[in-house]
Structures are given as C-alpha cells and as structure tokens.
Design a protein around this motif. Sequence first.
Motif, PDB file in Angstrom:
ATOM      1  N   ASN A  53     -29.821 -24.418 -54.497  1.00 24.09           N
ATOM      2  CA  ASN A  53     -28.424 -24.674 -54.134  1.00 24.09           C
ATOM      3  C   ASN A  53     -27.584 -24.977 -55.371  1.00 24.09           C
ATOM      4  O   ASN A  53     -26.441 -24.520 -55.479  1.00 24.09           O
ATOM      5  CB  ASN A  53     -28.325 -25.816 -53.123  1.00 24.09           C
ATOM      6  N   SER A  54     -28.152 -25.728 -56.305  1.00 28.86           N
ATOM      7  CA  SER A  54     -27.450 -26.043 -57.548  1.00 28.86           C
ATOM      8  C   SER A  54     -27.198 -24.760 -58.352  1.00 28.86           C
ATOM      9  O   SER A  54     -26.093 -24.548 -58.868  1.00 28.86           O
ATOM     10  CB  SER A  54     -28.278 -27.030 -58.368  1.00 28.86           C
ATOM     11  N   ALA A  55     -28.212 -23.909 -58.440  1.00 27.12           N
ATOM     12  CA  ALA A  55     -28.066 -22.645 -59.167  1.00 27.12           C
ATOM     13  C   ALA A  55     -27.047 -21.745 -58.482  1.00 27.12           C
ATOM     14  O   ALA A  55     -26.244 -21.082 -59.150  1.00 27.12           O
ATOM     15  CB  ALA A  55     -29.417 -21.939 -59.264  1.00 27.12           C
ATOM     16  N   LYS A  56     -27.051 -21.727 -57.159  1.00 29.41           N
ATOM     17  CA  LYS A  56     -26.089 -20.903 -56.417  1.00 29.41           C
ATOM     18  C   LYS A  56     -24.669 -21.399 -56.660  1.00 29.41           C
ATOM     19  O   LYS A  56     -23.754 -20.590 -56.861  1.00 29.41           O
ATOM     20  CB  LYS A  56     -26.395 -20.917 -54.923  1.00 29.41           C
ATOM     21  N   LYS A  57     -24.483 -22.718 -56.673  1.00 29.98           N
ATOM     22  CA  LYS A  57     -23.148 -23.265 -56.926  1.00 29.98           C
ATOM     23  C   LYS A  57     -22.669 -22.879 -58.322  1.00 29.98           C
ATOM     24  O   LYS A  57     -21.528 -22.451 -58.506  1.00 29.98           O
ATOM     25  CB  LYS A  57     -23.152 -24.789 -56.771  1.00 29.98           C
ATOM     26  N   GLU A  58     -23.563 -22.995 -59.302  1.00 29.53           N
ATOM     27  CA  GLU A  58     -23.194 -22.633 -60.674  1.00 29.53           C
ATOM     28  C   GLU A  58     -22.882 -21.139 -60.771  1.00 29.53           C
ATOM     29  O   GLU A  58     -21.921 -20.737 -61.427  1.00 29.53           O
ATOM     30  CB  GLU A  58     -24.321 -23.015 -61.632  1.00 29.53           C
ATOM     31  N   TYR A  59     -23.681 -20.326 -60.082  1.00 26.34           N
ATOM     32  CA  TYR A  59     -23.437 -18.881 -60.084  1.00 26.34           C
ATOM     33  C   TYR A  59     -22.090 -18.576 -59.420  1.00 26.34           C
ATOM     34  O   TYR A  59     -21.312 -17.751 -59.924  1.00 26.34           O
ATOM     35  CB  TYR A  59     -24.565 -18.155 -59.343  1.00 26.34           C
ATOM     36  N   ASP A  60     -21.820 -19.233 -58.295  1.00 24.33           N
ATOM     37  CA  ASP A  60     -20.546 -19.024 -57.587  1.00 24.33           C
ATOM     38  C   ASP A  60     -19.355 -19.417 -58.454  1.00 24.33           C
ATOM     39  O   ASP A  60     -18.320 -18.739 -58.446  1.00 24.33           O
ATOM     40  CB  ASP A  60     -20.528 -19.796 -56.260  1.00 24.33           C
ATOM     41  N   ASP A  61     -19.494 -20.513 -59.202  1.00 16.13           N
ATOM     42  CA  ASP A  61     -18.417 -20.934 -60.108  1.00 16.13           C
ATOM     43  C   ASP A  61     -18.152 -19.867 -61.167  1.00 16.13           C
ATOM     44  O   ASP A  61     -16.999 -19.537 -61.466  1.00 16.13           O
ATOM     45  CB  ASP A  61     -18.761 -22.265 -60.785  1.00 16.13           C
ATOM     46  N   ARG A  62     -19.225 -19.312 -61.707  1.00 19.86           N
ATOM     47  CA  ARG A  62     -19.080 -18.257 -62.713  1.00 19.86           C
ATOM     48  C   ARG A  62     -18.465 -17.001 -62.091  1.00 19.86           C
ATOM     49  O   ARG A  62     -17.623 -16.345 -62.705  1.00 19.86           O
ATOM     50  CB  ARG A  62     -20.430 -17.925 -63.341  1.00 19.86           C
ATOM     51  N   ALA A  63     -18.885 -16.684 -60.885  1.00 17.68           N
ATOM     52  CA  ALA A  63     -18.352 -15.497 -60.200  1.00 17.68           C
ATOM     53  C   ALA A  63     -16.864 -15.683 -59.899  1.00 17.68           C
ATOM     54  O   ALA A  63     -16.086 -14.716 -60.010  1.00 17.68           O
ATOM     55  CB  ALA A  63     -19.131 -15.233 -58.915  1.00 17.68           C
ATOM     56  N   ASP A  64     -16.465 -16.898 -59.538  1.00 16.41           N
ATOM     57  CA  ASP A  64     -15.036 -17.162 -59.293  1.00 16.41           C
ATOM     58  C   ASP A  64     -14.213 -16.981 -60.567  1.00 16.41           C
ATOM     59  O   ASP A  64     -13.128 -16.392 -60.533  1.00 16.41           O
ATOM     60  CB  ASP A  64     -14.834 -18.583 -58.745  1.00 16.41           C
ATOM     61  N   SER A  65     -14.723 -17.469 -61.687  1.00 12.06           N
ATOM     62  CA  SER A  65     -14.028 -17.282 -62.970  1.00 12.06           C
ATOM     63  C   SER A  65     -13.911 -15.800 -63.296  1.00 12.06           C
ATOM     64  O   SER A  65     -12.863 -15.340 -63.784  1.00 12.06           O
ATOM     65  CB  SER A  65     -14.778 -17.989 -64.096  1.00 12.06           C
ATOM     66  N   TYR A  66     -14.958 -15.057 -62.996  1.00 10.24           N
ATOM     67  CA  TYR A  66     -14.957 -13.616 -63.229  1.00 10.24           C
ATOM     68  C   TYR A  66     -13.877 -12.941 -62.375  1.00 10.24           C
ATOM     69  O   TYR A  66     -13.120 -12.100 -62.858  1.00 10.24           O
ATOM     70  CB  TYR A  66     -16.345 -13.040 -62.921  1.00 10.24           C
ATOM     71  N   LYS A  67     -13.804 -13.327 -61.109  1.00  9.96           N
ATOM     72  CA  LYS A  67     -12.807 -12.737 -60.205  1.00  9.96           C
ATOM     73  C   LYS A  67     -11.386 -13.053 -60.667  1.00  9.96           C
ATOM     74  O   LYS A  67     -10.501 -12.197 -60.599  1.00  9.96           O
ATOM     75  CB  LYS A  67     -13.019 -13.240 -58.767  1.00  9.96           C
ATOM     76  N   LYS A  68     -11.169 -14.273 -61.137  1.00  3.94           N
ATOM     77  CA  LYS A  68      -9.842 -14.642 -61.630  1.00  3.94           C
ATOM     78  C   LYS A  68      -9.461 -13.808 -62.855  1.00  3.94           C
ATOM     79  O   LYS A  68      -8.328 -13.336 -62.976  1.00  3.94           O
ATOM     80  CB  LYS A  68      -9.791 -16.134 -61.969  1.00  3.94           C
ATOM     81  N   ALA A  69     -10.428 -13.610 -63.755  1.00  5.59           N
ATOM     82  CA  ALA A  69     -10.160 -12.801 -64.942  1.00  5.59           C
ATOM     83  C   ALA A  69      -9.882 -11.349 -64.550  1.00  5.59           C
ATOM     84  O   ALA A  69      -8.998 -10.694 -65.119  1.00  5.59           O
ATOM     85  CB  ALA A  69     -11.344 -12.874 -65.911  1.00  5.59           C
ATOM     86  N   LEU A  70     -10.597 -10.866 -63.542  1.00  2.00           N
ATOM     87  CA  LEU A  70     -10.374  -9.500 -63.061  1.00  2.00           C
ATOM     88  C   LEU A  70      -8.983  -9.377 -62.442  1.00  2.00           C
ATOM     89  O   LEU A  70      -8.285  -8.366 -62.664  1.00  2.00           O
ATOM     90  CB  LEU A  70     -11.456  -9.127 -62.034  1.00  2.00           C
ATOM     91  N   ASP A  71      -8.558 -10.389 -61.711  1.00  2.00           N
ATOM     92  CA  ASP A  71      -7.203 -10.382 -61.133  1.00  2.00           C
ATOM     93  C   ASP A  71      -6.138 -10.355 -62.230  1.00  2.00           C
ATOM     94  O   ASP A  71      -5.130  -9.660 -62.103  1.00  2.00           O
ATOM     95  CB  ASP A  71      -6.992 -11.608 -60.232  1.00  2.00           C
ATOM     96  N   GLU A  72      -6.368 -11.099 -63.301  1.00  2.00           N
ATOM     97  CA  GLU A  72      -5.428 -11.102 -64.422  1.00  2.00           C
ATOM     98  C   GLU A  72      -5.329  -9.711 -65.052  1.00  2.00           C
ATOM     99  O   GLU A  72      -4.229  -9.259 -65.404  1.00  2.00           O
ATOM    100  CB  GLU A  72      -5.850 -12.129 -65.478  1.00  2.00           C
TER     101      GLU A  72
END
Length: 194
Positions: A53-72
């Motif tokens: 669960n901890s690894a999934k949360k960290e992965y999700d945080d990274r994926a969210d940052s990736y999505k934000k950069a893609l939106d930019e």
Amino acid sequence: MKKLTLVALLAAFALPAAAFAQGLKVGTIDMNRAFKEYNKTKDAESKINEAKNSAKKEYDDRADSYKKALDEINKLNQQLEAPALSADAMTQKAKDRDEKIASIKNMEREINEFRQTREKQLQEQAVRMRDGIVKEITDVVMTKVKADSMDLVFDKSGVSLNGVPTVMFAKDSFDFTNDVVAQLNKPGAAPVKK
C-alpha cells in the motif's frame, strides 16, 4: 541365475514388509494448513500488505505528477497553435514545451525504475518472510518427529507432478498438524532452534 534373481526379488519385498511389521512409526503433517494457521503468517501478510500500500501510494503520487506535467505540455501545445502569438513568444513557448517533454521522459524512466525496483523488493521481502516462517514450522515438526521417534513423515498437502496428492490415504491418528499449530501459536513460545 534364476534362483539368485528370485532371492533378490523376495528380499526386495521382504525388507519393507519386515520394517512395517517391526512397527515403523509414520506421521503426516499438513504443512499448508500449519502455514496458514500460524499467527506469524497473518502478521507477515499484514506487513507485506502495508508495504504494498505504501509503494502504491508513492507510485500514485509520481503518476499524478506525471499527469500534471503532461497537462502542462498539452496546454503549451494549444497555446502554440494560437494564430495571434508573436514569433518570439512562439519560440519561447516551444522551448518551454521541449524542456517539459525532456523532463517528462525522465519522469517516465524514473517511474518505471521505481515500479520495477519496488516490485522486486516486495517479492524478496515476501520470500524472506515465508522462508523464515517455513523454517520455524519445520523446526517444530522436526522436534515432534524426534520426540516421538518417527521413522517417516509425509506432507499430506503436497501434490505430485501429475497433480495427484502424494499421500493418497493416511489414518487420522498419523496426523500431528494440530500439535504443531498449537506449539507454534502457544503464547510466549519462542520458535524452536535447531
């Protein structure tokens, strides 16, 4: 020659029969059940799930940052398509977009490396925990085997390569799984060391 072959054949059948006649002590254990019912197994599963669960949360945080950069990047692409944009502004936005694309490619690589590394770490942690638990169970089994002077012990939860149970039948009196589970889960009982 025929007599020698006959004697060898009779000896081959007579020795096991003689061993059983002299009171060969046999036991069976359901290692799968012992593993599942051991309290430490539940604790280990809980720790592994927390780590997952901890690894999934960290992965999700990274994926969210990736999505934000893609939106930019997508916003910059839309701005570049605007006809009213001056040449200098267009050059600057194109430069910004190219820098963000390079950055997002690095993020992609880091995310993939993170995922692979964490999956490997979690698998290794699970294997270490499982091996430790199996060793503790095996130590308790071996202590019981020695105390009861057993000659043979079979794991009745195992199956052959053909998918057939390795122990087709055994008397219930041969099974000592309950004793092993009780010893393993005894409050304050330290695991048996060999």
